[in-house]
Design a protein around this motif. Structure first.
Motif, PDB file in Angstrom:
ATOM      1  N   ASP A 161      -9.636   2.165   2.246  1.00 47.89           N
ATOM      2  CA  ASP A 161      -9.244   1.396   3.425  1.00 47.89           C
ATOM      3  C   ASP A 161      -9.219  -0.106   3.162  1.00 47.89           C
ATOM      4  O   ASP A 161      -8.418  -0.829   3.744  1.00 47.89           O
ATOM      5  CB  ASP A 161     -10.195   1.697   4.587  1.00 47.89           C
ATOM      6  N   ARG A 171       0.817  -1.207   0.000  1.00 52.27           N
ATOM      7  CA  ARG A 171       0.000   0.000   0.000  1.00 52.27           C
ATOM      8  C   ARG A 171       0.863   1.275   0.000  1.00 52.27           C
ATOM      9  O   ARG A 171       0.622   2.195  -0.778  1.00 52.27           O
ATOM     10  CB  ARG A 171      -0.917   0.000   1.226  1.00 52.27           C
ATOM     11  N   ARG A 172       1.862   1.334   0.893  1.00 50.25           N
ATOM     12  CA  ARG A 172       2.666   2.553   1.000  1.00 50.25           C
ATOM     13  C   ARG A 172       3.455   2.844  -0.272  1.00 50.25           C
ATOM     14  O   ARG A 172       3.615   4.000  -0.667  1.00 50.25           O
ATOM     15  CB  ARG A 172       3.608   2.444   2.194  1.00 50.25           C
ATOM     16  N   LYS A 223       0.693   9.247  -5.435  1.00 48.96           N
ATOM     17  CA  LYS A 223       0.418  10.444  -4.639  1.00 48.96           C
ATOM     18  C   LYS A 223      -1.057  10.596  -4.304  1.00 48.96           C
ATOM     19  O   LYS A 223      -1.621  11.688  -4.298  1.00 48.96           O
ATOM     20  CB  LYS A 223       0.912  11.711  -5.375  1.00 48.96           C
ATOM     21  N   GLN A 224      -1.701   9.471  -4.011  1.00 45.15           N
ATOM     22  CA  GLN A 224      -3.109   9.474  -3.629  1.00 45.15           C
ATOM     23  C   GLN A 224      -3.325   8.478  -2.495  1.00 45.15           C
ATOM     24  O   GLN A 224      -2.592   7.503  -2.370  1.00 45.15           O
ATOM     25  CB  GLN A 224      -4.002   9.080  -4.810  1.00 45.15           C
ATOM     26  N   ARG A 225      -4.340   8.741  -1.689  1.00 38.56           N
ATOM     27  CA  ARG A 225      -4.702   7.810  -0.628  1.00 38.56           C
ATOM     28  C   ARG A 225      -5.606   6.724  -1.196  1.00 38.56           C
ATOM     29  O   ARG A 225      -6.557   7.003  -1.929  1.00 38.56           O
ATOM     30  CB  ARG A 225      -5.408   8.532   0.517  1.00 38.56           C
ATOM     31  N   LEU A 226      -5.302   5.496  -0.874  1.00 41.05           N
ATOM     32  CA  LEU A 226      -6.080   4.363  -1.364  1.00 41.05           C
ATOM     33  C   LEU A 226      -7.225   4.045  -0.409  1.00 41.05           C
ATOM     34  O   LEU A 226      -7.166   4.381   0.776  1.00 41.05           O
ATOM     35  CB  LEU A 226      -5.171   3.141  -1.502  1.00 41.05           C
ATOM     36  N   GLU A 237       0.806   4.200  -2.797  1.00 39.42           N
ATOM     37  CA  GLU A 237       0.385   5.558  -2.449  1.00 39.42           C
ATOM     38  C   GLU A 237       1.501   6.568  -2.704  1.00 39.42           C
ATOM     39  O   GLU A 237       1.244   7.690  -3.153  1.00 39.42           O
ATOM     40  CB  GLU A 237      -0.041   5.602  -0.978  1.00 39.42           C
ATOM     41  N   GLY A 238       2.735   6.173  -2.433  1.00 40.86           N
ATOM     42  CA  GLY A 238       3.854   7.059  -2.681  1.00 40.86           C
ATOM     43  C   GLY A 238       4.096   7.303  -4.161  1.00 40.86           C
ATOM     44  O   GLY A 238       4.581   8.373  -4.553  1.00 40.86           O
TER      45      GLY A 238
END
Length: 295
Positions: free
Chosen positions: A252, A239-240, A247-250, A243-244
């Motif tokens: 939950d 996940r990290r 540049k977006q939040r995935l 997301e990195g």
């Protein structure tokens, strides 16, 4: 609730506290470490023997804990039907990775396994199958040369003998200690799956927690039918990392079974207690017949 549970445990192992001068804290220190199981999801605490009797499924929230290869085979195949392939096969150290030999020796002694997958033949309600089960206790079931070779040989046997193949996956991906040799296993296992498909045989994958990396990117995603256990972590990169990169939040529930079912990546989510029944029905639907009457 926890206090009541620990009182029961203390009484069971050390006698009634009212009849002894020992302090409760001293009694608690004598409780074996493996007596209790704490669910990592809901934090519910149950006795270890109780959770094992439920095949590592939490009675409170339905969390599906990890099974060893032996436990998985026992709850999936008919009793006494399993015949193992290549049980003595062991990895070498193809790139001379420091400490790799000693680390493997220690894991072999601790787990009783020679590598991270167990393959062989067996029956499910009388129907012959070739089965492979990955065991996360062995270097997080990473795929090195032995894992790739055993899985390839299992598919080749299934192709030659016109048998269905079932693979239970649980892996952290490729085994870095074997370098490019481990990455080559992705192509090798995928080729074996393709030849099994050319032979007209059924391949079912069961994705368990976690199935990631090069295993997801090869044979784990190539099943004719892809099943997953509830809330299993399934993906390629973490996940990290994703997301990195984007540049977006995935979401939950990203990379969980339910999310992947909604997106069409898997076909079914099956609870552990129903897995054996579902597998037998799928095998029968595809023309495989039981060798035993009445099963």
């Amino acid at each position: 609730m926890l206090e009541d549970l620990f009182k029961v445990v203390t009484t069971r192992f050390n006698g009634n506290n009212e009849k002894t001068d020992k302090k409760p804290s001293a009694n608690l220190s004598r409780i074996p470490d493996d007596l209790l199981f704490k669910c990592p999801r809901c934090q519910n605490v149950v006795f270890e023997d109780e959770i094992k009797a439920m095949n590592m499924v939490c009675p409170s929230c339905g969390y599906h804990g990890r099974l060893t290869a032996g436990e998985r085979i026992a709850v999936t195949l008919d009793k006494g039907s399993f015949c193992e392939f290549d049980s003595k096969m062991r990895s070498k150290n193809p790139i001379g990775f420091p400490g790799y030999d000693s680390k493997q020796a220690a894991i072999r002694e601790k787990t009783g396994l020679n590598d991270a997958v167990v393959t062989g033949t067996g029956t499910i309600r009388g129907i012959p199958v070739v089965i492979g089960v990955m065991d996360s206790r062995y270097m997080m079931a990473s795929m090195g040369s032995v894992v790739g070779e055993k899985i390839t040989r299992a598919f080749e046997y299934a192709s030659e003998h016109k048998m269905p193949a079932i693979m239970f996956t649980a892996s952290g991906g490729a085994r870095m200690q074997e370098g490019i040799v481990s990455l080559m296993q992705m192509a090798k296992t995928s080729g074996a799956v393709s030849r099994h498909d050319d032979a007209g045989q059924l391949y079912i994958t069961v994705l368990t927690d976690p199935t990631t990396g090069g295993v997801t990117a090869s044979f784990a995603s190539l099943g004719d039918i892809i099943i997953a256990e509830p809330k299993a972590l399934i993906g390629f990169a973490g996940r990290r990392v994703i997301e990195g990169t984007i540049k977006q939040r995935l979401p939950d529930d990203f990379q969980l079974s339910e999310f992947l079912l909604e997106k069409g990546f898997i076909d079914l989510i099956v609870e552990r207690r129903k897995m054996r029944s579902v597998l037998s029905h799928l095998l029968k639907l595809h023309g495989y017949e039981s060798q035993k009457e009445g099963l």
